[in-house]
Design a protein around this motif. Structure first.
Motif, short mmCIF file in Angstrom:
data_model
loop_
_atom_site.label_atom_id
_atom_site.label_comp_id
_atom_site.label_asym_id
_atom_site.label_seq_id
_atom_site.Cartn_x
_atom_site.Cartn_y
_atom_site.Cartn_z
N HIS A 91 0.84 -1.22 0.00
CA HIS A 91 0.00 0.00 0.00
C HIS A 91 0.87 1.26 0.00
O HIS A 91 2.02 1.23 0.46
CB HIS A 91 -0.92 0.01 1.22
CG HIS A 91 -0.20 0.00 2.55
ND1 HIS A 91 0.11 1.15 3.26
CD2 HIS A 91 0.30 -1.03 3.29
CE1 HIS A 91 0.74 0.83 4.38
NE2 HIS A 91 0.89 -0.49 4.41
N ASP A 102 6.64 1.78 5.47
CA ASP A 102 5.44 0.97 5.80
C ASP A 102 4.47 1.07 4.64
O ASP A 102 3.75 2.05 4.51
CB ASP A 102 4.83 1.52 7.10
CG ASP A 102 3.45 0.94 7.37
OD1 ASP A 102 2.83 1.38 8.35
OD2 ASP A 102 2.99 0.07 6.61
N GLY A 103 4.51 0.07 3.77
CA GLY A 103 3.67 0.05 2.56
C GLY A 103 4.47 0.28 1.30
O GLY A 103 4.59 -0.62 0.46
N GLU A 136 -4.95 0.83 3.27
CA GLU A 136 -4.55 -0.30 4.14
C GLU A 136 -4.59 0.15 5.58
O GLU A 136 -4.96 -0.59 6.48
CB GLU A 136 -3.15 -0.75 3.77
CG GLU A 136 -2.67 -2.01 4.48
CD GLU A 136 -2.19 -1.74 5.91
OE1 GLU A 136 -1.81 -0.58 6.19
OE2 GLU A 136 -2.23 -2.65 6.74
N GLU A 137 -4.16 1.39 5.87
CA GLU A 137 -3.96 1.78 7.26
C GLU A 137 -5.26 1.86 8.06
O GLU A 137 -5.27 1.59 9.26
CB GLU A 137 -3.23 3.13 7.32
CG GLU A 137 -1.80 3.08 6.84
CD GLU A 137 -0.90 2.24 7.74
OE1 GLU A 137 0.24 1.98 7.35
OE2 GLU A 137 -1.34 1.81 8.83
N HIS A 198 7.08 -6.45 3.47
CA HIS A 198 6.74 -5.38 4.42
C HIS A 198 7.82 -5.29 5.49
O HIS A 198 8.45 -6.28 5.84
CB HIS A 198 5.39 -5.69 5.07
CG HIS A 198 4.68 -4.47 5.58
ND1 HIS A 198 5.06 -3.79 6.69
CD2 HIS A 198 3.61 -3.80 5.08
CE1 HIS A 198 4.24 -2.77 6.88
NE2 HIS A 198 3.37 -2.74 5.92
N GLN A 201 8.11 -3.94 11.53
CA GLN A 201 7.41 -3.03 12.45
C GLN A 201 7.54 -3.52 13.90
O GLN A 201 6.72 -3.18 14.76
CB GLN A 201 5.92 -2.88 12.08
CG GLN A 201 5.72 -2.33 10.66
CD GLN A 201 4.29 -2.13 10.27
OE1 GLN A 201 3.54 -3.08 10.15
NE2 GLN A 201 3.90 -0.87 10.04
N HIS A 366 -1.98 -6.80 7.52
CA HIS A 366 -1.54 -6.45 6.17
C HIS A 366 -2.57 -6.92 5.15
O HIS A 366 -3.35 -7.84 5.42
CB HIS A 366 -0.19 -7.11 5.86
CG HIS A 366 0.87 -6.74 6.84
ND1 HIS A 366 1.48 -5.50 6.85
CD2 HIS A 366 1.42 -7.44 7.88
CE1 HIS A 366 2.35 -5.47 7.84
NE2 HIS A 366 2.33 -6.61 8.49
#
Ligand code: HGY
Ligand code: MN
Ligand code: MN
Length: 422
Positions: A91, A102-103, A136-137, A198, A201, A366
């Motif tokens: 994303h 992130d994405g 996505e978030e 990804h 995290q 995800h």
């Protein structure tokens, strides 16, 4: 005569500098205030990022197909058009104080695979589609992974269109406003496999000095949105016993959520990341509070138990304080197990390329979680500095990006099959 050639591809590598430059160029769109990004779903910055991604895809000869949720599929034909595509992506939308990777790492590493295949003049049997999943978030429009959820048949299109943000804007109207409502139906078509790269995290890969995370499972989630209704009154002249304080209720239930998660250690987690208080004036007792509890665990029964304990405990707090209380399930997905054959390809690719690797359970959600319902799916993770994400200081090394993109490259190409003209 073309055939799948078992050996070509063993020495395939992506161009590390080119991938890193694309990440840095994408990071310029929707900058945050501390070096990261604020490129939330369906904002003008999201649209600008989409146009940049589209221009890069078209420069590689890909044909772009956008569906009614704004999901973008950039397609590279294979030798056999009758075969379903191997999809690879992630994303481009970010948190309000998000990081640069992130994405975007998953989307741009997928594009880098196409660039490398084009450079090498190689053809795959299956078509390959690079994917940018919308929203996505889920921070602006809940739930997270919304558009991949519609693609996988989990959410209905009209339901998704009716989701609203804190200002009351409708998802469907905002998608229309930024000009990214596509013509294609959402999902309902065959997919040979889906791979997502990804950042982890979390701290596990960096702490163990491991290059690659082979993601075998993902933990599940419940987002419980609580609305407390009290009574606005003067903070100075209202006697303490007669107050109906929604802010106090929110504070006590926030502590309760934390205690419930701790009680289900070691794997459960819980926090309140979103909270709004009304009227939010220093000298008015809050008459209303809206906040969301994020509970997660690899064990579905634990998620259900935490949800029930929260409802019971929060209702008791509300009763004691004289508050009205309303609960809404604002997001939910079950723990997921990824496809063993796809996982094996990821593991074999890491071995072949000489990278250290370990199995991981994804702590974050995800798009691959929903895609695992409609296609054989696996994820690859790379370390991130201090395990930090959903923070503008999110950072990875170029080497981590390249290593994980190379593993993605091999897993995708092995699944799509390379052909050689004999
Ligand atoms: O919330 C999540 O796990 C993801 O970052 N949207
Ligand atoms: Mn993400
Ligand atoms: Mn995220």
């Amino acid at each position: 005569m073309t055939q799948t050639h078992p050996m070509i591809g063993r020495n395939l590598r992506i161009d590390s500098d080119r991938l890193w430059q694309s990440l840095m160029d994408m990071a310029k769109i929707g900058p945050g205030v501390a070096g990261g990004n604020n490129r939330q779903a369906l904002t003008d910055d999201d649209s600008t990022a989409r146009h940049l991604f589209q221009s890069w895809c078209e420069a590689e000869g890909l044909s772009l197909n956008t569906d009614k949720m704004g999901n973008m599929f950039a397609r590279r034909e294979g030798s056999d058009a009758s075969l379903p595509p191997v999809m690879v992506g992630s994303h481009l939308d970010t948190q309000p104080t998000g990081g640069k990777y992130d994405g975007p790492l998953g989307v741009l590493a997928a594009l880098e695979i196409i660039r490398s295949l084009n450079e090498a003049g190689l053809t795959t049997r299956h078509p390959i589609e690079v994917v940018n999943w919308t929203n996505e978030e889920g921070c602006r429009f809940a739930p997270p992974m919304m558009a991949s959820g519609v693609f996988a048949g989990v959410h209905d299109l009209d339901w998704a269109y009716d989701r609203t943000d804190a200002a009351g804007a409708r998802f469907g109207d905002e998608l229309e406003r930024i000009g990214w409502v596509g013509d294609a139906a959402v999902g309902g078509r065959p997919v040979a496999a889906f791979f997502e790269l990804h950042i982890e995290q979390g701290p596990i890969l960096e702490d163990s000095k491991t290059d690659i995370g082979v993601v075998t499972h993902g933990q599940g989630l419940n987002w419980i949105r609580v609305t407390l209704t009290g009574k606005e009154a003067h903070t100075g002249s209202t006697p303490m016993p007669s107050r109906v304080n929604a802010g106090l209720g929110m504070a006590q239930i926030t502590v309760l959520a934390h205690q419930i998660a701790l009680a289900h250690a070691p794997h459960a987690v819980g926090a309140v990341g979103h909270c709004e208080i009304f009227p939010n004036s220093t000298n008015i007792i809050p008459g209303k509070a809206i906040f969301t509890i994020d509970f997660r665990s690899p064990d579905l029964a634990v998620i259900a138990a935490m949800h029930d304990e929260l409802r019971t405990g929060a209702s008791a707090i509300a009763k004691t304080l004289g508050l009205g209380i309303d609960f809404e399930l604002a997001g939910a997905f079950d723990p997921v197990a990824f496809d063993p054959a796809c996982i094996d390809r990821v593991r074999a690719a890491a071995d072949r390329l000489g990278y250290s690797h370990m199995d991981l359970v994804s702590g974050a959600g995800h798009d691959a979680f929903w895609m695992s319902r409609v296609a054989p799916t696996a994820m690859i993770m790379c370390p991130c500095v201090d395990g930090l994400s959903h923070n503008e200081a999110e950072e990875i090394s170029q080497d981590w990006a390249a290593a994980s993109a190379n593993v993605l490259f091999h897993a995708v190409v092995e699944t799509a099959g390379l052909v050689s003209d004999d």
